[in-house]
Design a protein around this motif. Sequence first.
Motif, PDB file in Angstrom:
ATOM      1  N   LYS A 115     -69.436  -3.672  14.012  1.00  0.00           N
ATOM      2  CA  LYS A 115     -68.666  -2.931  15.010  1.00  0.00           C
ATOM      3  C   LYS A 115     -67.284  -2.586  14.478  1.00  0.00           C
ATOM      4  O   LYS A 115     -66.802  -1.460  14.642  1.00  0.00           O
ATOM      5  CB  LYS A 115     -68.534  -3.744  16.299  1.00  0.00           C
ATOM      6  N   ARG A 116     -66.643  -3.553  13.833  1.00  0.00           N
ATOM      7  CA  ARG A 116     -65.309  -3.321  13.272  1.00  0.00           C
ATOM      8  C   ARG A 116     -65.361  -2.308  12.135  1.00  0.00           C
ATOM      9  O   ARG A 116     -64.490  -1.443  12.015  1.00  0.00           O
ATOM     10  CB  ARG A 116     -64.718  -4.635  12.766  1.00  0.00           C
ATOM     11  N   LYS A 117     -66.400  -2.427  11.327  1.00  0.00           N
ATOM     12  CA  LYS A 117     -66.570  -1.494  10.220  1.00  0.00           C
ATOM     13  C   LYS A 117     -66.762  -0.071  10.733  1.00  0.00           C
ATOM     14  O   LYS A 117     -66.173   0.889  10.214  1.00  0.00           O
ATOM     15  CB  LYS A 117     -67.781  -1.912   9.378  1.00  0.00           C
ATOM     16  N   GLN A 118     -67.573   0.076  11.778  1.00  0.00           N
ATOM     17  CA  GLN A 118     -67.816   1.386  12.367  1.00  0.00           C
ATOM     18  C   GLN A 118     -66.540   1.944  13.001  1.00  0.00           C
ATOM     19  O   GLN A 118     -66.255   3.146  12.908  1.00  0.00           O
ATOM     20  CB  GLN A 118     -68.920   1.296  13.424  1.00  0.00           C
ATOM     21  N   TYR A 119     -65.778   1.057  13.633  1.00  0.00           N
ATOM     22  CA  TYR A 119     -64.521   1.476  14.249  1.00  0.00           C
ATOM     23  C   TYR A 119     -63.585   2.052  13.198  1.00  0.00           C
ATOM     24  O   TYR A 119     -62.943   3.087  13.411  1.00  0.00           O
ATOM     25  CB  TYR A 119     -63.867   0.289  14.941  1.00  0.00           C
ATOM     26  N   PHE A 120     -63.495   1.399  12.056  1.00  0.00           N
ATOM     27  CA  PHE A 120     -62.633   1.890  10.988  1.00  0.00           C
ATOM     28  C   PHE A 120     -63.143   3.224  10.445  1.00  0.00           C
ATOM     29  O   PHE A 120     -62.365   4.152  10.220  1.00  0.00           O
ATOM     30  CB  PHE A 120     -62.549   0.875   9.851  1.00  0.00           C
ATOM     31  N   GLN A 121     -64.439   3.321  10.232  1.00  0.00           N
ATOM     32  CA  GLN A 121     -64.999   4.557   9.686  1.00  0.00           C
ATOM     33  C   GLN A 121     -64.782   5.735  10.628  1.00  0.00           C
ATOM     34  O   GLN A 121     -64.519   6.859  10.180  1.00  0.00           O
ATOM     35  CB  GLN A 121     -66.491   4.368   9.405  1.00  0.00           C
ATOM     36  N   ASN A 122     -64.867   5.479  11.928  1.00  0.00           N
ATOM     37  CA  ASN A 122     -64.657   6.547  12.907  1.00  0.00           C
ATOM     38  C   ASN A 122     -63.211   7.013  12.963  1.00  0.00           C
ATOM     39  O   ASN A 122     -62.924   8.126  13.414  1.00  0.00           O
ATOM     40  CB  ASN A 122     -65.091   6.090  14.303  1.00  0.00           C
ATOM     41  N   ASN A 123     -62.299   6.147  12.525  1.00  0.00           N
ATOM     42  CA  ASN A 123     -60.874   6.462  12.592  1.00  0.00           C
ATOM     43  C   ASN A 123     -60.218   6.399  11.212  1.00  0.00           C
ATOM     44  O   ASN A 123     -59.014   6.185  11.095  1.00  0.00           O
ATOM     45  CB  ASN A 123     -60.170   5.493  13.536  1.00  0.00           C
ATOM     46  N   LYS A 158     -57.078   8.576  10.443  1.00  0.00           N
ATOM     47  CA  LYS A 158     -55.842   8.118  11.084  1.00  0.00           C
ATOM     48  C   LYS A 158     -55.235   6.962  10.311  1.00  0.00           C
ATOM     49  O   LYS A 158     -54.022   6.890  10.139  1.00  0.00           O
ATOM     50  CB  LYS A 158     -56.128   7.688  12.522  1.00  0.00           C
ATOM     51  N   PHE A 159     -56.076   6.044   9.851  1.00  0.00           N
ATOM     52  CA  PHE A 159     -55.571   4.891   9.121  1.00  0.00           C
ATOM     53  C   PHE A 159     -55.009   5.293   7.764  1.00  0.00           C
ATOM     54  O   PHE A 159     -53.975   4.797   7.332  1.00  0.00           O
ATOM     55  CB  PHE A 159     -56.682   3.857   8.930  1.00  0.00           C
ATOM     56  N   GLU A 160     -55.697   6.204   7.071  1.00  0.00           N
ATOM     57  CA  GLU A 160     -55.277   6.601   5.733  1.00  0.00           C
ATOM     58  C   GLU A 160     -53.986   7.395   5.752  1.00  0.00           C
ATOM     59  O   GLU A 160     -53.264   7.430   4.756  1.00  0.00           O
ATOM     60  CB  GLU A 160     -56.387   7.417   5.059  1.00  0.00           C
ATOM     61  N   ASN A 161     -53.674   8.040   6.866  1.00  0.00           N
ATOM     62  CA  ASN A 161     -52.451   8.841   6.958  1.00  0.00           C
ATOM     63  C   ASN A 161     -51.220   7.991   7.253  1.00  0.00           C
ATOM     64  O   ASN A 161     -50.107   8.509   7.293  1.00  0.00           O
ATOM     65  CB  ASN A 161     -52.591   9.903   8.058  1.00  0.00           C
ATOM     66  N   SER A 162     -51.421   6.700   7.465  1.00  0.00           N
ATOM     67  CA  SER A 162     -50.297   5.810   7.746  1.00  0.00           C
ATOM     68  C   SER A 162     -50.031   4.931   6.543  1.00  0.00           C
ATOM     69  O   SER A 162     -50.930   4.509   5.843  1.00  0.00           O
ATOM     70  CB  SER A 162     -50.607   4.948   8.972  1.00  0.00           C
ATOM     71  N   ASN A 163     -48.734   4.670   6.278  1.00  0.00           N
ATOM     72  CA  ASN A 163     -48.348   3.831   5.141  1.00  0.00           C
ATOM     73  C   ASN A 163     -48.177   2.370   5.527  1.00  0.00           C
ATOM     74  O   ASN A 163     -47.939   1.522   4.685  1.00  0.00           O
ATOM     75  CB  ASN A 163     -47.025   4.333   4.543  1.00  0.00           C
ATOM     76  N   ASN A 164     -48.262   2.077   6.831  1.00  0.00           N
ATOM     77  CA  ASN A 164     -48.058   0.703   7.299  1.00  0.00           C
ATOM     78  C   ASN A 164     -49.344  -0.095   7.201  1.00  0.00           C
ATOM     79  O   ASN A 164     -50.436   0.444   7.279  1.00  0.00           O
ATOM     80  CB  ASN A 164     -47.569   0.691   8.744  1.00  0.00           C
ATOM     81  N   ASP A 165     -49.196  -1.424   7.036  1.00  0.00           N
ATOM     82  CA  ASP A 165     -50.363  -2.296   7.032  1.00  0.00           C
ATOM     83  C   ASP A 165     -50.991  -2.356   8.416  1.00  0.00           C
ATOM     84  O   ASP A 165     -52.196  -2.413   8.565  1.00  0.00           O
ATOM     85  CB  ASP A 165     -49.977  -3.701   6.572  1.00  0.00           C
ATOM     86  N   PHE A 166     -50.143  -2.353   9.445  1.00  0.00           N
ATOM     87  CA  PHE A 166     -50.650  -2.396  10.813  1.00  0.00           C
ATOM     88  C   PHE A 166     -50.606  -0.997  11.405  1.00  0.00           C
ATOM     89  O   PHE A 166     -49.578  -0.343  11.418  1.00  0.00           O
ATOM     90  CB  PHE A 166     -49.805  -3.344  11.677  1.00  0.00           C
ATOM     91  N   LYS A 167     -51.766  -0.525  11.882  1.00  0.00           N
ATOM     92  CA  LYS A 167     -51.896   0.808  12.436  1.00  0.00           C
ATOM     93  C   LYS A 167     -51.980   0.722  13.949  1.00  0.00           C
ATOM     94  O   LYS A 167     -52.952   0.199  14.487  1.00  0.00           O
ATOM     95  CB  LYS A 167     -53.157   1.504  11.894  1.00  0.00           C
TER      96      LYS A 167
END
Length: 202
Positions: A135-143, A146-155
């Motif tokens: 579920k977590r893996k799918q959540y990341f893949q779906n977003n 958005k995650f890659e466009n941020s330079n912070n560790d916490f999104k």
Amino acid sequence: MAYNGTRLGQDSRFKNPDKDILSSMKTPKSYKTTVSKHNLIIYPIIKLWLNKKISDILEFEDETLINLIINLIKSSDEKIDPKNIQYQISGFLGDNTYSFMKQFWKLLINIQELHLKDKTLIPEELIPFKEEYEKRKQYFQNNKRKFENSNNDFKIKNNYNEVIDINNKNRDEYRINKRDISRSRGRSRSRSRDRYKRRSRS
């Protein structure tokens, strides 16, 4: 000419205290079964299991302890040394170390046995953790964008009530950190109040 003396190992001043502790430490009988680190390829799922068990004991999440255990496994020779792991984590878990390691080593043995039969099999105990990981893996893949466009560790995203900590070495390994959500929300509220005060003064 003959010289009288003692070897370093015979001199109590030069004994290794860690070795003495390891030799006298109470350990489960299951340690007699060896486990190879090459048969433990499901580290993200093992980490979720560790997080649950350690949180139950300490009543809080301890990412440092989880990473220590995983690093001790990965940095070991082919055969994992359970006695060394037990010794290294005893400062964290105290009297609960023995019972924890008894469960953990039994789990690793089961993982190894199933892996040698079929690499797609995992112990029944890990199935809920595998589902959570997927579920977590799918959540990341779906977003992912958005995650890659941020330079912070916490999104932190407005549409989600989760804070994702992405492991730089493996983007599939991450955890949901609810404590950082509350901190972030608190900071955002304080900023909003400050902006409101400045507007009121003007």
